[in-house]
Scaffold this active site. Structure first.
Site, mmCIF file in Angstrom:
data_model
loop_
_atom_site.group_PDB
_atom_site.id
_atom_site.type_symbol
_atom_site.label_atom_id
_atom_site.label_comp_id
_atom_site.label_asym_id
_atom_site.label_seq_id
_atom_site.Cartn_x
_atom_site.Cartn_y
_atom_site.Cartn_z
ATOM 1 N N ALA A 84 0.842 -1.197 0.000
ATOM 2 C CA ALA A 84 0.000 0.000 0.000
ATOM 3 C C ALA A 84 0.878 1.248 0.000
ATOM 4 O O ALA A 84 1.672 1.470 0.915
ATOM 5 C CB ALA A 84 -0.923 -0.009 1.212
ATOM 6 N N GLN A 87 0.064 -1.005 -5.456
ATOM 7 C CA GLN A 87 -1.230 -0.719 -4.856
ATOM 8 C C GLN A 87 -1.252 0.733 -4.386
ATOM 9 O O GLN A 87 -0.478 1.124 -3.517
ATOM 10 C CB GLN A 87 -1.498 -1.657 -3.676
ATOM 11 C CG GLN A 87 -2.892 -1.473 -3.081
ATOM 12 C CD GLN A 87 -3.104 -2.332 -1.854
ATOM 13 O OE1 GLN A 87 -2.526 -2.062 -0.796
ATOM 14 N NE2 GLN A 87 -3.921 -3.371 -1.982
ATOM 15 N N TYR A 106 -9.754 1.047 4.917
ATOM 16 C CA TYR A 106 -9.105 2.288 4.524
ATOM 17 C C TYR A 106 -10.108 3.160 3.751
ATOM 18 O O TYR A 106 -11.270 2.797 3.594
ATOM 19 C CB TYR A 106 -7.821 1.986 3.757
ATOM 20 C CG TYR A 106 -6.830 1.211 4.611
ATOM 21 C CD1 TYR A 106 -6.453 1.696 5.864
ATOM 22 C CD2 TYR A 106 -6.333 -0.026 4.208
ATOM 23 C CE1 TYR A 106 -5.582 0.981 6.679
ATOM 24 C CE2 TYR A 106 -5.457 -0.751 5.020
ATOM 25 C CZ TYR A 106 -5.088 -0.243 6.251
ATOM 26 O OH TYR A 106 -4.235 -0.946 7.063
ATOM 27 N N ARG A 116 -8.756 -3.984 -5.083
ATOM 28 C CA ARG A 116 -8.865 -4.915 -3.948
ATOM 29 C C ARG A 116 -10.037 -4.484 -3.077
ATOM 30 O O ARG A 116 -10.159 -3.314 -2.743
ATOM 31 C CB ARG A 116 -7.578 -4.910 -3.115
ATOM 32 C CG ARG A 116 -7.564 -6.009 -2.050
ATOM 33 C CD ARG A 116 -6.244 -6.075 -1.309
ATOM 34 N NE ARG A 116 -5.848 -7.463 -1.106
ATOM 35 C CZ ARG A 116 -4.837 -7.871 -0.347
ATOM 36 N NH1 ARG A 116 -4.096 -6.972 0.284
ATOM 37 N NH2 ARG A 116 -4.548 -9.142 -0.227
#
Length: 369
Positions: free
Chosen positions: A60, A102, A186, A234
């Protein structure tokens, strides 16, 4: 006999050598707190490529400074960060694997202390120690973390532009694909969930409103990256909590993502809200695979499965039975960066996956094959 795990897969113009993919796993290893990749990242991602992975998705990576989970996260909001990732991309390519990144914004779960090396792992980081004010769809905190500020429309537009700008830098750095992080509690997952999104404007309410931000970002990114470049998302397909974002809503969302040009969805779960007392996630080998299988059956989207898929024959079974198109192997690769080579040997795959420099170490196993 066909070994599905070792079969190439093509998404748009990208062909990946096998279906063993390494998912994003936070490293919290940017000691300088500037978002710039370090020698650790070069070694870390290169080892997975050398170890037989078909594709690797970089952890991330914050699209804004305030979008990082911790100050030690990678970032891609400036060109210095882009340039530091180029050697990582080139190394992975030289070892025969594909690489994606990502792009993420941690929302109300940002500004926390890393999982290790700090006195209170996972707790909010005070501003005096380098923390910052977090943002979310609604001004409601996650568990004991500091309360966030609700994003206004200008703030939402800023987030959309940040994802697009980071995607452009990812293209310039040479990445093969881009993944948008909309899972694990998130920011984009916070918008998707009725448990964290209590807005009354066009970004709240029904699923169409709650999905609006994610779809805006998908459209912006899809429009600026090359037409042959795969775009992934995702999601957490279940929050494991009654009244949360669930598999039915995930099915509709994946259908929309298909229509908006997404090429694969990775199916994870949870992370957006503490579980009510007495509620337990059924964690065990392959526990999220039924979610992936449902979405693969009920949509037209290629699906990757993730979550405690640690054994080669287990991974092969998931693919052979049509539950997913790709397997993401995470912690098993942390334990053994040569997991892909071991899987190839176990399934009697092509020895070409083993680097020539290392084959002398595998001669007995190759003879048995």
């Amino acid at each position: 006999m066909t070994q599905h795990l070792l079969t190439p897969i093509t998404l748009r113009d990208l062909t990946v050598r096998n279906r063993i993919w390494v998912p994003p796993m936070c490293q919290y290893s940017v000691a300088a707190r500037d978002g710039v990749a370090t020698p650790w990242h070069l070694m870390h991602y290169g080892s997975f490529a050398r170890g037989g992975a078909g594709a690797i998705i970089v952890e991330a990576t914050g699209v804004l400074p305030e979008g990082r989970i911790s100050p030690q996260d990678l970032g891609l909001w400036n060109d210095a960060q882009r340039d530091a990732l180029v050697p990582v991309v080139e190394l992975v390519h030289s070892l025969g694997a594909a690489i994606g990144i990502q792009l993420a914004h941690a929302g109300r779960k940002a500004s926390t202390q890393p999982e290790w090396g700090t006195p209170h792992p996972g707790a909010s980081l005070p501003e005096a120690d380098g923390g910052w004010t977090t943002v979310a769809p609604s001004a409601e905190a996650y568990a004991d973390l500091a309360a966030p500020e609700a994003l206004d429309e200008a703030g939402i537009d800023h987030v959309v532009r940040a994802f697009a700008d980071s995607a452009r830098r990812a293209v310039d750095a040479g990445f093969d694909m881009i993944e948008i992080h909309a899972a694990h509690g998130y920011l984009l997952h916070e918008f998707l969930s009725p448990l964290s999104n209590h807005r009354t404007d066009s970004y709240g309410g029904d699923l169409a409103g709650r999905a609006r931000l994610l779809l805006r970002i998908v459209d912006e990114v899809r429009a600026l990256i090359p037409g042959g470049m795969p775009l992934l998302v995702r999601i957490s397909a279940s929050e494991w909590v009654e009244g949360g974002f669930d598999l039915e809503e995930a099915t509709q969302l994946v259908t929309w993502l298909t229509e908006h040009g997404v090429d694969m969805v990775d199916v994870s779960s949870g992370g957006n809200t503490p579980l009510p007392e007495g509620t337990r996630i059924p964690v065990g080998p392959g526990y999220q695979t039924p979610l992936a299988a449902h979405l693969r059956t009920h949509t037209e989207m290629p699906i990757s499965a993730v979550g405690m898929i640690d054994e080669p024959f287990q991974a092969e079974h998931v693919l052979a039975t049509g539950q997913a198109d790709v397997i993401r192997v995470g912690r098993a690769f942390l334990r053994d960066p040569s997991w892909g080579l071991q899987a190839s040997l176990a399934l009697r795959g092509d020895e070409e996956l083993i680097p020539a420099q290392y084959r002398r170490a595998y001669r007995q196993q190759l003879r048995r094959g």
